[in-house]
Design an enzyme around this catalytic site. Structure first.
Site, PDB file in Angstrom:
ATOM      1  CB  CYS A  25      -0.978   0.000   1.162  1.00  0.00           C
ATOM      2  SG  CYS A  25      -0.285  -0.538   2.694  1.00  0.00           S
TER       3      CYS A  25
HETATM    4  C1  LIG Z   1       0.054  -4.743   3.292  1.00  0.00           C
HETATM    5  S1  LIG Z   1       1.165  -6.048   3.486  1.00  0.00           S
HETATM    6  C2  LIG Z   1       0.083  -7.456   3.452  1.00  0.00           C
HETATM    7  C3  LIG Z   1      -0.343  -7.887   4.807  1.00  0.00           C
HETATM    8  C4  LIG Z   1      -1.188  -9.142   4.829  1.00  0.00           C
HETATM    9  N1  LIG Z   1      -2.462  -8.966   4.154  1.00  0.00           N
HETATM   10  C5  LIG Z   1      -1.425  -9.561   6.272  1.00  0.00           C
HETATM   11  O1  LIG Z   1      -2.562  -9.541   6.736  1.00  0.00           O
HETATM   12  O2  LIG Z   1      -0.453  -9.903   6.946  1.00  0.00           O
HETATM   13  C6  LIG Z   1       1.937  -6.147   1.892  1.00  0.00           C
HETATM   14  C7  LIG Z   1       3.026  -7.219   1.818  1.00  0.00           C
HETATM   15  O3  LIG Z   1       3.433  -7.398   0.478  1.00  0.00           O
HETATM   16  C8  LIG Z   1       4.784  -7.835   0.496  1.00  0.00           C
HETATM   17  N2  LIG Z   1       5.329  -7.682  -0.867  1.00  0.00           N
HETATM   18  C9  LIG Z   1       5.559  -6.520  -1.535  1.00  0.00           C
HETATM   19  N3  LIG Z   1       6.033  -6.777  -2.772  1.00  0.00           N
HETATM   20  C10 LIG Z   1       6.099  -8.122  -2.891  1.00  0.00           C
HETATM   21  C11 LIG Z   1       6.522  -9.000  -3.930  1.00  0.00           C
HETATM   22  N4  LIG Z   1       6.956  -8.507  -5.092  1.00  0.00           N
HETATM   23  N5  LIG Z   1       6.483 -10.334  -3.708  1.00  0.00           N
HETATM   24  C12 LIG Z   1       6.033 -10.808  -2.516  1.00  0.00           C
HETATM   25  N6  LIG Z   1       5.624 -10.028  -1.502  1.00  0.00           N
HETATM   26  C13 LIG Z   1       5.658  -8.704  -1.677  1.00  0.00           C
HETATM   27  C14 LIG Z   1       5.409  -6.910   1.544  1.00  0.00           C
HETATM   28  O4  LIG Z   1       6.621  -7.430   2.036  1.00  0.00           O
HETATM   29  C15 LIG Z   1       4.293  -6.856   2.600  1.00  0.00           C
HETATM   30  O5  LIG Z   1       4.499  -7.805   3.608  1.00  0.00           O
END
Ligand SMILES: C[S@@+](CC[C@H](N)C(=O)[O-])C[C@H]1O[C@@H](n2cnc3c(N)ncnc32)[C@H](O)[C@@H]1O
Length: 344
Positions: free
Chosen positions: A92
Site C-alpha cells: 500500500c
Molecule cells: C500490506 S502487506 C500485506 C499484509 C497481509 N495482508 C497480512 O494480513 O499480513 C503487503 C506485503 O506485500 C509484500 N510484498 C511486496 N512486494 C512483494 C513482492 N513482489 N512479492 C512478494 N511479496 C511482496 C510486503 O513485504 C508486505 O508484507
C-alpha cells in the site's frame, strides 16, 4: 477434503489466509472456510518466518505447502499452481496518503501488473485484493486516470465480473480499531453468469453487512492482564508527546499522539510504525504515564487468533500486525463469497 484451493500473494503474516482455512493443529487453531493454500509469496524475510511458524505443516489437510516464494513478480505465472481463489494484500505504500503516491510509477505499483498476469493465465474463480482507502483517489501521473479504474479495467479484461470495490471499517466487524480498508473482488465471468451477476447492483447483497454495533465494543476486552511496566512510556517520551501536541495544534497540524482508555470503544489505526513511539494509540493509566500496547494486543485489535505465534522481535511483531488486514472483515467477506469458490 478441502473445498477449494487458494494462493496467498504479498502474504504478510497471513491475515487474508486465516478466514479461508480451518486449522485444528497443535498450537494454532482457528475456524475459517475449508480451503487449502497451495502457494504463498512474501518478500520480507521476517514476515516469512512468522508466516512459516504459523502455517507450515501445522494441518494435515494441507498436503501441499510450497515453500514461500519470495518475490512472485519474477516468476512465470504458468509455474504457479492452479487455484480457485487468488488473495493479495498488495503493497500500500505507493497508494497511501503517507507514501509518495506515485502509483504505478512507483516500482511497487507493478506488483499489481504481476497479479493481473497470474489472473489472466490461471483464471481463478475469484480474486480478492485488499488495499488502503487512498487507492481510490490516486491518479496515474501519465494518463491522468484513476489508478483504481485501471485496476478494475485490467481485471475485467482478464474475463471477470468486477463489482464496485467497497470500504470496510474494522469497527463494524467486532474490532475496536478505526481501520478502513478497501476490498476489490473479481469473479470469473462464467461463475458470475451462473449466479445472475451482470451489473454492480446484482452484487450488493454479497458484500457483508456490519456484524456489530460500534458502541458496544470495549478496547479493554482486547487487552492483556499484568502487562510489564516496560510498556509504560518514559517521562521523556511522554513529555515529547505532550510538547508535540501543543506544537502541532499551533501549526494546525492534527493531533499528535492519540490516547484511549479501557472503556473506549475504539483506538486509532495501528500502523507499521507503532513500535517507534506508540503515538497512534496510548493507553491512559491511573497515576502513571500512559503505556504502549503490547504486540499481542495489536494482534488482538486486528482480529488475529489469540494463539497466533508472534515474531520473537517486538519491532517486527508490531510492524507485521500494523501491516496486516483486519481479519474479522475478511471472515465476513469470506462467508459471503464461499458460494463462488467451488462446485464441490
Ligand atoms: C500490506 S502487506 C500485506 C499484509 C497481509 N495482508 C497480512 O494480513 O499480513 C503487503 C506485503 O506485500 C509484500 N510484498 C511486496 N512486494 C512483494 C513482492 N513482489 N512479492 C512478494 N511479496 C511482496 C510486503 O513485504 C508486505 O508484507
Amino acid at each position: 477434503m478441502p473445498k477449494f484451493d487458494f494462493i496467498d500473494l504479498c502474504a504478510g503474516i497471513g491475515g487474508l489466509r486465516i478466514p479461508f482455512e480451518t486449522r485444528t493443529g497443535k498450537g494454532v487453531d482457528w475456524k475459517g472456510l475449508n480451503g487449502r493454500c497451495v502457494f504463498t509469496s512474501e518478500k520480507d524475510e521476517n514476515a516469512c518466518k512468522t508466516y512459516a511458524q504459523n502455517f507450515k505443516g501445522k494441518s494435515s489437510a494441507e498436503k501441499i505447502f510450497h515453500e514461500i516464494d519470495r518475490d512472485f513478480t519474477v516468476l512465470d505465472p504458468n509455474t504457479i499452481p492452479n487455484h480457485d481463489l487468488l488473495l493479495a494484500g498488495f503493497p500500500c505504500q505507493p497508494f497511501s496518503h503517507a507514501g509518495k503516491r506515485q502509483g504505478f510509477k512507483d516500482e511497487r505499483g507493478s506488483v499489481f501488473a504481476a497479479i493481473a498476469s497470474i489472473v489472466r493465465v490461471k483464471q481463478p474463480r475469484v480474486v480478492l485484493l485488499e488495499n488502503v482507502r487512498g487507492l481510490l483517489s490516486l491518479k496515474n501521473l501519465d494518463s491522468g486516470t484513476l489508478v483504481i479504474e485501471e485496476i478494475l479495467q485490467e481485471l475485467e479484461s482478464c474475463g471477470y465480473f468486477v463489482p464496485k470495490p467497497r470500504l470496510f471499517n474494522a469497527r463494524d466487524y467486532g474490532l475496536p480499531q478505526n481501520r478502513v480498508r478497501l476490498f476489490i473482488l473479481a469473479i470469473r465471468n462464467d461463475i458470475a453468469k451462473k449466479n445472475n451477476l451482470a451489473k454492480n447492483a446484482d452484487f450488493e447483497t454479497y458484500w457483508p453487512n456490519p456484524t456489530c454495533d460500534r458502541g458496544s465494543l470495549r478496547v479493554g476486552d482486547f487487552l492483556e492482564r499484568n502487562v510489564p511496566i516496560s510498556y509504560t512510556i518514559s517521562d521523556k517520551l511522554w513529555k515529547g508527546h505532550l510538547e508535540r501536541r501543543v506544537k502541532n495544534r499551533s501549526m494546525g497540524k492534527g493531533f499528535g499522539y492519540q490516547a484511549f482508555e479501557r472503556s473506549s470503544s475504539y483506538v486509532a489505526t495501528i500502523s507499521a510504525r507503532y513500535y517507534k513511539d506508540g503515538a497512534e494509540a496510548l493507553l491512559l493509566q491511573k497515576n502513571k504515564n500512559p503505556r504502549k500496547l503490547t504486540p499481542r494486543e495489536t494482534g488482538n485489535l486486528q482480529g488475529f487468533p489469540r494463539n497466533f505465534i508472534l515474531s520473537e522481535s517486538k519491532v517486527q511483531a508490531y510492524k507485521q500486525f500494523g501491516n496486516a488486514v483486519p481479519i474479522n472483515v475478511v471472515h465476513a467477506i469470506a462467508k459471503k463469497i464461499e458460494v463462488f469458490l467451488s462446485n464441490k
